[in-house]
Design an enzyme around this catalytic site. Structure first.
Site, PDB file in Angstrom:
ATOM      1  N   HIS A   1      -2.194  -2.067  -9.939  1.00 27.80           N
ATOM      2  CA  HIS A   1      -3.153  -1.398  -9.053  1.00 27.80           C
ATOM      3  C   HIS A   1      -4.455  -2.187  -9.040  1.00 27.80           C
ATOM      4  CE1 HIS A   1      -5.582   1.782  -7.242  1.00 27.80           C
ATOM      5  NE2 HIS A   1      -4.436   2.304  -6.859  1.00 27.80           N
TER       6      HIS A   1
ATOM      7  N   ASP B   1       3.183   5.198  -6.642  1.00 23.87           N
ATOM      8  CA  ASP B   1       4.405   4.978  -5.861  1.00 23.87           C
ATOM      9  C   ASP B   1       5.650   4.787  -6.710  1.00 23.87           C
ATOM     10  OD1 ASP B   1       2.154   3.316  -3.849  1.00 23.87           O
ATOM     11  OD2 ASP B   1       3.349   4.997  -3.155  1.00 23.87           O
TER      12      ASP B   1
ATOM     13  N   HIS C   1       0.856  -1.201   0.000  1.00 19.92           N
ATOM     14  CA  HIS C   1       0.000   0.000   0.000  1.00 19.92           C
ATOM     15  C   HIS C   1       0.891   1.250   0.000  1.00 19.92           C
ATOM     16  CE1 HIS C   1      -3.452   2.455   0.485  1.00 19.92           C
ATOM     17  NE2 HIS C   1      -3.843   2.143   1.690  1.00 19.92           N
TER      18      HIS C   1
HETATM   19  C1  SDX Z   1      -1.285   2.123  -3.495  1.00 20.46           C
HETATM   20  O1  SDX Z   1      -6.069   1.110  -3.481  1.00 20.46           O
HETATM   21  C2  SDX Z   1      -5.474   2.206  -3.720  1.00 20.46           C
HETATM   22  O2  SDX Z   1      -6.019   3.139  -4.240  1.00 20.46           O
HETATM   23  C3  SDX Z   1      -4.069   2.267  -3.257  1.00 20.46           C
HETATM   24  C4  SDX Z   1      -3.302   3.542  -3.625  1.00 20.46           C
HETATM   25  C5  SDX Z   1      -3.878   4.724  -2.906  1.00 20.46           C
HETATM   26  O3  SDX Z   1      -3.740   5.843  -3.415  1.00 20.46           O
HETATM   27  O4  SDX Z   1      -4.383   4.551  -1.779  1.00 20.46           O
HETATM   28  O5  SDX Z   1      -3.374   3.753  -5.012  1.00 20.46           O
HETATM   29  C6  SDX Z   1      -1.843   3.455  -3.218  1.00 20.46           C
HETATM   30  O6  SDX Z   1      -1.321   1.297  -2.631  1.00 20.46           O
HETATM   31  C7  SDX Z   1      -0.762   1.824  -4.876  1.00 20.46           C
HETATM   32  C8  SDX Z   1      -0.254   0.358  -5.015  1.00 20.46           C
HETATM   33  C9  SDX Z   1       1.157   0.296  -4.405  1.00 20.46           C
HETATM   34  N1  SDX Z   1       1.604  -1.084  -4.291  1.00 20.46           N
HETATM   35  C10 SDX Z   1       2.610  -1.531  -5.114  1.00 20.46           C
HETATM   36  O7  SDX Z   1       3.104  -0.880  -6.031  1.00 20.46           O
HETATM   37  C11 SDX Z   1       3.070  -2.942  -4.791  1.00 20.46           C
HETATM   38  C12 SDX Z   1       3.226  -3.705  -6.096  1.00 20.46           C
HETATM   39  N2  SDX Z   1       1.868  -3.878  -6.688  1.00 20.46           N
HETATM   40  C13 SDX Z   1       1.254  -5.185  -6.439  1.00 20.46           C
HETATM   41  O8  SDX Z   1       1.386  -5.615  -5.112  1.00 20.46           O
HETATM   42  C14 SDX Z   1      -0.170  -5.244  -7.022  1.00 20.46           C
HETATM   43  O9  SDX Z   1      -0.133  -4.668  -8.263  1.00 20.46           O
HETATM   44  C15 SDX Z   1      -1.329  -4.640  -6.250  1.00 20.46           C
HETATM   45  C16 SDX Z   1      -1.498  -5.294  -4.936  1.00 20.46           C
HETATM   46  C17 SDX Z   1      -1.151  -3.179  -6.103  1.00 20.46           C
HETATM   47  C18 SDX Z   1      -2.582  -4.881  -7.082  1.00 20.46           C
HETATM   48  O10 SDX Z   1      -2.691  -6.232  -7.342  1.00 20.46           O
HETATM   49  P1  SDX Z   1      -4.015  -6.775  -8.098  1.00 20.46           P
HETATM   50  O11 SDX Z   1      -4.570  -5.775  -9.033  1.00 20.46           O
HETATM   51  O12 SDX Z   1      -4.901  -7.341  -7.090  1.00 20.46           O
HETATM   52  O13 SDX Z   1      -3.479  -7.810  -9.059  1.00 20.46           O
HETATM   53  P2  SDX Z   1      -3.234  -9.299  -8.665  1.00 20.46           P
HETATM   54  O14 SDX Z   1      -2.495  -9.318  -7.351  1.00 20.46           O
HETATM   55  O15 SDX Z   1      -4.511 -10.034  -8.776  1.00 20.46           O
HETATM   56  O16 SDX Z   1      -2.237  -9.696  -9.845  1.00 20.46           O
HETATM   57  C19 SDX Z   1      -2.721  -9.925 -11.186  1.00 20.46           C
HETATM   58  C20 SDX Z   1      -1.518 -10.457 -11.928  1.00 20.46           C
HETATM   59  C21 SDX Z   1      -0.830 -11.581 -11.148  1.00 20.46           C
HETATM   60  O17 SDX Z   1      -0.171 -12.387 -12.109  1.00 20.46           O
HETATM   61  P3  SDX Z   1      -0.891 -13.813 -12.539  1.00 20.46           P
HETATM   62  O18 SDX Z   1      -1.202 -14.539 -11.260  1.00 20.46           O
HETATM   63  O19 SDX Z   1      -2.122 -13.399 -13.327  1.00 20.46           O
HETATM   64  O20 SDX Z   1       0.150 -14.511 -13.410  1.00 20.46           O
HETATM   65  O21 SDX Z   1      -0.543  -9.411 -12.031  1.00 20.46           O
HETATM   66  C22 SDX Z   1       0.613  -9.784 -11.337  1.00 20.46           C
HETATM   67  C23 SDX Z   1       0.210 -10.850 -10.353  1.00 20.46           C
HETATM   68  O22 SDX Z   1       1.314 -11.695 -10.058  1.00 20.46           O
HETATM   69  N3  SDX Z   1       1.086  -8.583 -10.651  1.00 20.46           N
HETATM   70  C24 SDX Z   1       2.342  -8.179 -10.630  1.00 20.46           C
HETATM   71  C25 SDX Z   1       2.349  -6.979  -9.932  1.00 20.46           C
HETATM   72  N4  SDX Z   1       1.108  -6.688  -9.546  1.00 20.46           N
HETATM   73  C26 SDX Z   1       0.318  -7.678  -9.991  1.00 20.46           C
HETATM   74  N5  SDX Z   1       3.452  -8.768 -11.170  1.00 20.46           N
HETATM   75  C27 SDX Z   1       4.609  -8.072 -10.944  1.00 20.46           C
HETATM   76  N6  SDX Z   1       4.700  -6.897 -10.284  1.00 20.46           N
HETATM   77  C28 SDX Z   1       3.592  -6.330  -9.759  1.00 20.46           C
HETATM   78  N7  SDX Z   1       3.680  -5.182  -9.089  1.00 20.46           N
END
Ligand code: SDX
Length: 396
Positions: free
Chosen positions: A275, A331, A236
């Protein structure tokens, strides 16, 4: 007000919380606060004006903004007891842990304490709710500045009521010189815009936590403490710290290809990418990319921006990321900017929390207007069926 809608057939139910504060279109990459596009607010507004908009629903008149600024800046001092409490933390305590603890310590949950703390209303129309909002918005940057000074082993600085909100925050950090520090106006404006970008974002994890705690009737300080604790996590608001560490580990553009392979083989996550809602480019990331150049012009260029821009270019042309709708989020660039400004990485989530305090308070205020039953998300039980107790000697 809380509609429980069954999103998937069978048992999975998702609590839906109605709000009129932020609007996101994840496919088109749109973010609006109370109907105003984030791009317009970033260009024309100030953080405190946006805080007013988020909380009260409309842009303030000049007089309303003046009063709003004055009342908040009157609440920037914290009690000496609280300063002593912050000083009691270990020298290497994480600043986010210090801020969340200090917010809890400011709880005014007991009505008599709340009255004692507030004394007579300074302004006839200042309701208890508004007073709580002034205190939270006024004091959070001071708590953050104390945590920063603690982190660098320097004495804490008192606020200045003569400066603007973000200038005062930078002044309390006293980062660039030991005394007579007046913040660089362009740097203060850049940070003010960054605060606008981070102010609210619909029902993200920490805002949902804020609303859940609000539904129990507890005071806003404790709610802010819990919301800040949720924001702290690397998935987050802690992702800006994790994204910068990732870029530092990659080090040069030559190492990007190998890192991308690790991501595609699920060994690493591309921090600052992806996201829950945006399945397109996060509009905040676009603005932050522009701000980074402004900050570099003041503070000197950080070579990691070249790594970030090239990493983005490669990822956005790779089927793996395109297929999964993975784009830079808020981020991805913010960490590089904060580093160029001279902040230690563990202070990044605190900067996010200062800005998001305005959004959290907007949701608190909105929920007070239309109280809802205490949050109770629906559970999908998939545990054991009923069974008889087994004496310990009969267990295998
Ligand atoms: C913030 O909610 C908000 O609004 C939050 C925020 C705010 O202003 O409050 O915007 C702030 O928290 C932004 C997000 C910051 N977090 C990160 O940057 C951490 C890295 N991101 C991931 O942890 C992830 O992208 C999430 C948790 C943010 C979102 O995940 P999702 O949309 O639930 O996607 P998922 O976990 O279901 O993944 C879908 C696919 C998966 O691959 P497959 O299983 O389909 O093969 O995408 C892949 C995931 O492995 N994936 C990533 C990835 N994020 C998702 N692969 C590599 N790197 C990533 N960052």
């Amino acid at each position: 007000q809380l509609g429980l809608s069954i999103l998937d057939p069978g048992y999975l139910a998702t609590a839906v919380c109605r709000s009129s504060i932020s609007y996101i279109d994840g496919d088109k990459g749109i973010l609006r606060y109370r109907g105003y596009n984030i791009e317009d607010l970033a260009e024309h507004s100030t953080f405190l004006e946006v805080a007013y908009l988020l909380i009260f629903g409309d842009l303030p008149t000049r007089e309303q903004l003046q009063t709003w600024n004055t009342r908040i800046m009157r609440h920037t001092f914290i009690h000496e007891n609280l300063v002593d409490y912050l000083r009691s933390f270990r020298y290497d305590a994480h600043p986010m842990g210090m801020v969340t603890s200090a917010l809890s310590a400011m709880s005014t949950f007991h009505p008599e304490a709340s009255t004692a703390l507030h004394g007579e209303a300074i302004y006839e129309d200042e309701t208890m709710v508004n007073k709580q909002i002034f205190r939270c918005l006024g004091k959070v940057p001071t708590l953050a500045a104390c945590a920063y000074r603690h982190r660098i082993g320097r004495p804490y600085n008192s606020p200045s009521n003569e400066l603007g909100y973000t200038e005062n925050f930078l002044y309390m950090l006293d980062r660039l010189s030991e005394s007579n520090y007046l913040p660089n106006a362009k740097l203060a404006r850049a940070l003010d815009v960054i605060f606008i970008l981070h102010a609210d974002h619909e029902l993200n994890c920490s805002t949902a936590a804020m609303r859940q705690m609000t539904s129990t009737g507890v005071d806003p300080f404790i709610c802010l403490s819990g919301a800040a604790a949720a924001l702290y996590g690397p998935s987050h608001g802690g992702a800006n710290e994790a994204a910068l560490k990732m870029l530092e580990e990659i080090g040069t553009v030559d190492n990007i290809a190998a890192f991308i392979e690790d991501v595609k083989n699920k060994k690493r996550k591309l921090m600052g990418f992806g996201h829950r809602v945006y399945k397109s480019y996060d509009p905040r990331a676009k603005i932050l990319k522009k701000i980074s150049e402004e900050v570099f012009a003041i503070m000197g260029r950080n070579h990691l921006i070249d790594v970030a821009v090239e990493l983005e270019r490669i990822a956005l042309s790779d089927e793996y990321f395109i297929k999964r709708n993975l784009y830079p989020n808020v981020d991805f660039y913010s960490g590089i900017i904060y580093k160029a400004m001279g902040f230690p990485t563990d202070f990044f989530p605190v900067l996010f929390g200062i800005a998001r305090t305005s959004g959290w308070l907007a949701h608190w205020h909105e929920q007070l207007q239309e109280p809802i039953p205490i949050f109770r998300p629906k559970q999908a039980y998939d545990g054991a069926a009923a069974r008889k107790y087994v004496n310990i000697d009969d267990r295998v």
